[in-house]
Scaffold this motif. Sequence first.
Motif, PDB file in Angstrom:
ATOM      1  N   GLU A 185     111.703 -43.387 -37.896  1.00 20.06           N
ATOM      2  CA  GLU A 185     112.511 -42.324 -37.318  1.00 20.06           C
ATOM      3  C   GLU A 185     111.730 -41.035 -37.246  1.00 20.06           C
ATOM      4  O   GLU A 185     110.881 -40.767 -38.091  1.00 20.06           O
ATOM      5  CB  GLU A 185     113.694 -42.044 -38.239  1.00 20.06           C
ATOM      6  CG  GLU A 185     114.902 -42.876 -37.943  1.00 20.06           C
ATOM      7  CD  GLU A 185     116.055 -42.312 -38.743  1.00 20.06           C
ATOM      8  OE1 GLU A 185     116.825 -41.516 -38.179  1.00 20.06           O
ATOM      9  OE2 GLU A 185     116.172 -42.648 -39.919  1.00 20.06           O
ATOM     10  N   GLU A 210     109.397 -42.231 -41.724  1.00 23.85           N
ATOM     11  CA  GLU A 210     110.085 -40.982 -41.408  1.00 23.85           C
ATOM     12  C   GLU A 210     109.037 -39.946 -41.028  1.00 23.85           C
ATOM     13  O   GLU A 210     108.026 -39.801 -41.711  1.00 23.85           O
ATOM     14  CB  GLU A 210     110.842 -40.525 -42.662  1.00 23.85           C
ATOM     15  CG  GLU A 210     111.387 -39.127 -42.613  1.00 23.85           C
ATOM     16  CD  GLU A 210     112.770 -39.047 -41.975  1.00 23.85           C
ATOM     17  OE1 GLU A 210     113.328 -40.108 -41.629  1.00 23.85           O
ATOM     18  OE2 GLU A 210     113.273 -37.931 -41.817  1.00 23.85           O
ATOM     19  N   LEU A 247     108.184 -51.512 -42.757  1.00 22.01           N
ATOM     20  CA  LEU A 247     109.640 -51.691 -42.819  1.00 22.01           C
ATOM     21  C   LEU A 247     110.387 -50.449 -42.341  1.00 22.01           C
ATOM     22  O   LEU A 247     111.544 -50.526 -41.932  1.00 22.01           O
ATOM     23  CB  LEU A 247     110.059 -52.019 -44.256  1.00 22.01           C
ATOM     24  CG  LEU A 247     111.497 -52.479 -44.450  1.00 22.01           C
ATOM     25  CD1 LEU A 247     111.711 -53.850 -43.809  1.00 22.01           C
ATOM     26  CD2 LEU A 247     111.869 -52.543 -45.922  1.00 22.01           C
ATOM     27  N   ILE A 294     119.847 -52.751 -38.875  1.00 21.63           N
ATOM     28  CA  ILE A 294     121.231 -52.339 -38.658  1.00 21.63           C
ATOM     29  C   ILE A 294     121.254 -50.831 -38.578  1.00 21.63           C
ATOM     30  O   ILE A 294     121.111 -50.142 -39.576  1.00 21.63           O
ATOM     31  CB  ILE A 294     122.130 -52.739 -39.842  1.00 21.63           C
ATOM     32  CG1 ILE A 294     122.153 -54.248 -40.038  1.00 21.63           C
ATOM     33  CG2 ILE A 294     123.546 -52.209 -39.619  1.00 21.63           C
ATOM     34  CD1 ILE A 294     122.891 -54.669 -41.279  1.00 21.63           C
ATOM     35  N   GLY A 295     121.402 -50.337 -37.410  1.00 20.34           N
ATOM     36  CA  GLY A 295     121.602 -48.905 -37.261  1.00 20.34           C
ATOM     37  C   GLY A 295     120.458 -48.039 -37.751  1.00 20.34           C
ATOM     38  O   GLY A 295     120.508 -46.830 -37.656  1.00 20.34           O
ATOM     39  N   GLY A 296     119.426 -48.660 -38.276  1.00 21.56           N
ATOM     40  CA  GLY A 296     118.272 -47.877 -38.689  1.00 21.56           C
ATOM     41  C   GLY A 296     118.469 -47.068 -39.946  1.00 21.56           C
ATOM     42  O   GLY A 296     117.676 -46.188 -40.240  1.00 21.56           O
ATOM     43  N   PHE A 297     119.535 -47.332 -40.717  1.00 21.98           N
ATOM     44  CA  PHE A 297     119.694 -46.551 -41.944  1.00 21.98           C
ATOM     45  C   PHE A 297     118.636 -46.961 -42.970  1.00 21.98           C
ATOM     46  O   PHE A 297     117.855 -46.155 -43.421  1.00 21.98           O
ATOM     47  CB  PHE A 297     121.111 -46.688 -42.502  1.00 21.98           C
ATOM     48  CG  PHE A 297     122.133 -45.908 -41.720  1.00 21.98           C
ATOM     49  CD1 PHE A 297     122.228 -44.534 -41.867  1.00 21.98           C
ATOM     50  CD2 PHE A 297     122.992 -46.536 -40.835  1.00 21.98           C
ATOM     51  CE1 PHE A 297     123.161 -43.795 -41.154  1.00 21.98           C
ATOM     52  CE2 PHE A 297     123.932 -45.805 -40.112  1.00 21.98           C
ATOM     53  CZ  PHE A 297     124.022 -44.436 -40.269  1.00 21.98           C
ATOM     54  N   GLY A 298     118.586 -48.219 -43.330  1.00 20.25           N
ATOM     55  CA  GLY A 298     117.582 -48.671 -44.296  1.00 20.25           C
ATOM     56  C   GLY A 298     116.954 -49.967 -43.810  1.00 20.25           C
ATOM     57  O   GLY A 298     117.609 -50.778 -43.162  1.00 20.25           O
ATOM     58  N   GLY A 299     115.677 -50.193 -44.112  1.00 23.46           N
ATOM     59  CA  GLY A 299     115.012 -51.432 -43.751  1.00 23.46           C
ATOM     60  C   GLY A 299     115.408 -52.536 -44.713  1.00 23.46           C
ATOM     61  O   GLY A 299     115.611 -52.291 -45.893  1.00 23.46           O
ATOM     62  N   MET A 300     115.522 -53.759 -44.196  1.00 21.28           N
ATOM     63  CA  MET A 300     116.013 -54.860 -45.025  1.00 21.28           C
ATOM     64  C   MET A 300     114.990 -55.979 -45.148  1.00 21.28           C
ATOM     65  O   MET A 300     114.429 -56.419 -44.146  1.00 21.28           O
ATOM     66  CB  MET A 300     117.297 -55.414 -44.423  1.00 21.28           C
ATOM     67  CG  MET A 300     118.446 -54.432 -44.540  1.00 21.28           C
ATOM     68  SD  MET A 300     119.882 -55.031 -43.653  1.00 21.28           S
ATOM     69  CE  MET A 300     119.262 -54.945 -41.988  1.00 21.28           C
TER      70      MET A 300
END
Lengths: 349, 349
Positions: free
Chosen positions: B4, B143, B140, B43-49
């Motif tokens: 991001e 920022e 993953l 998912i939505g780019g909040f956290g990498g999984m």
Amino acid sequence: MSTEVKSDLYKDAGVDIDLAQNLLKRVKEKISDTRRPEMLAPIGGFGGMFRIDLKKYKNPVLVSSIDGVGTKLMVAMMMEKYDTIGYDIVNHCINDIAVQGAEPVFFMDYIGIGKLRSPLYEQVLEGIADACKTANCAVLGGETAEMPGMYGNDFDLVGVISGLVEEDRLITGEKIKAGYAAIGLASNGLHTNGYSLARKVLFKQCGYTVHSTPEELRGESIGEALLKPHTCYWPAISRALASEKLDLDGMAHITGGGLYDNVPRVLPEDVDVVFDKNALPVPPIFKLIVAKGGIGPVEAYRVFNMGIGMVWFVPAEQAKTALKICSEAGFKAAVCGKVVSGKRQVTVL
Amino acid sequence: MSTEVKSDLYKDAGVDIDLAQNLLKRVKEKISDTRRPEMLAPIGGFGGMFRIDLKKYKNPVLVSSIDGVGTKLMVAMMMEKYDTIGYDIVNHCINDIAVQGAEPVFFMDYIGIGKLRSPLYEQVLEGIADACKTANCAVLGGETAEMPGMYGNDFDLVGVISGLVEEDRLITGEKIKAGYAAIGLASNGLHTNGYSLARKVLFKQCGYTVHSTPEELRGESIGEALLKPHTCYWPAISRALASEKLDLDGMAHITGGGLYDNVPRVLPEDVDVVFDKNALPVPPIFKLIVAKGGIGPVEAYRVFNMGIGMVWFVPAEQAKTALKICSEAGFKAAVCGKVVSGKRQVTVL
């Protein structure tokens, strides 16, 4: 505890490079106090070690996120107040993975700084340790780099969070349907977004200082209002995840981009959300910035959270349950919108 | 791929905030190319999984480390050459966890920068992606924070690595005994440590620029020698870990603090290590800095790696096997010391 301090200064530059280690000693106890049983004893301090608990997680998925505090740091420097910035970075990071259903398990920090100094350094690290302790998240490691040629009098603060979630309990938003309720959880201020616009309006255009107390803030100073620490929603989220009465099918952390940009990230393609901007009170600091800056509502809701720090999506008939859980966890919340058929768009009325 | 970009600039400040997204687009393919099968769709780019592979790891331990590149960045800026800095941060991080026996599985970056610009941004991210790809490590997330008020023309680069290791295969150093051989793996230069001293001696005291080509460097410029990317030892370590003929019982990554500070971190209390400084060639850049700066041998071996970027500890009779593995992986290595009875001290003769 593998927090390390590196300094690119040398003694003949007239700087006591032992300062870093001495300052660190004072906060080591607080950091050690965040230990979790999964942490292994440090080996040489190269990397922090965390055992995956396979009794708790059958199919563990690790969720990780990295973030900075942004220019909220500049407000902290103007205030010379550094005891809340640690909470900001930890809580921001926790929210970012908790929205996917992950339990925060460990955190690591990086501080880049021109000149290591007290009490800034201890206050930042103590805030990190306290915020982690509150969320039962271990401080697994950290790095402080003293680089006078690069940072001058400034510093930057970066955090990384790692969390665990059982694979079939990942929260993806894909089950959200028309008719679902959007629950807004109250924010206490800007959290960690929108500071460049806020600083421009308040300091540059209005000529306020951090010590100004405009009537609109009802006794609070500009600095106090701007420095309120980012809310950690994990206490509410963890209760919701543990509840068998609630289908928490989607969550969005409202950061930079506001409701407009963050909510669509968890929406299926075929729904919209319509928010009611009067459902939760807008904290005075937002009203002040918007009024003084002549900022329109769309820009306001795109740059700031405007009082809604997190949104949950639940079946409409479970809205009361969700609100009860929030209330029991100590959070102000309200039904602040509804999901309708559409194409992944957000409206704020 | 959840990299991001956040910008604290606004369009009315005359800046195109779409630049970040456009620059990112160009490198997204390279970053996506680092994907590993354990990564879940974003998912939505909040956290990498990242799914923990329980077929591969029965008792997985996660090993994580966070680090910066330090003032090597300032040399990159003087050279206006940013295509190696990504390798530096990734390889430094990988080495830091590989010494504990961990397989690097995912990496995340943070770039704090005053003004986002091309080709700096793509070059840094491409270096990160390429270095990760080489080590089969996924990018993953990441920022980028654009903060003109804080960084001016500078930037900082932070990396976080996570790796996995089976708990009973953690390498702790506790089995190292008197009689063991210390295998030195060659470095190609300063890696990411000692740049403040190097810059002081070369630029301030000697008046060199990055383009100077002193005879001692045999045709290389100061800048070229200083910017050589940090060596990634994972290709040799992974072969050694897979070999049934080698008991690799301890490893030390030689970073700031040199042999003196890093080797004791993995030694049992009752042994010393005696190093032979002639076992591996000292790269010309070190000889130049030491000679021009009038730096004594103890300081030199405490600030710089002096040509030994990593040390392995193996039973003496397995030294040949270790050297063969290094050679097959393309690394220059030599027996450069021996373990003797003592009290966790390092001597360089």
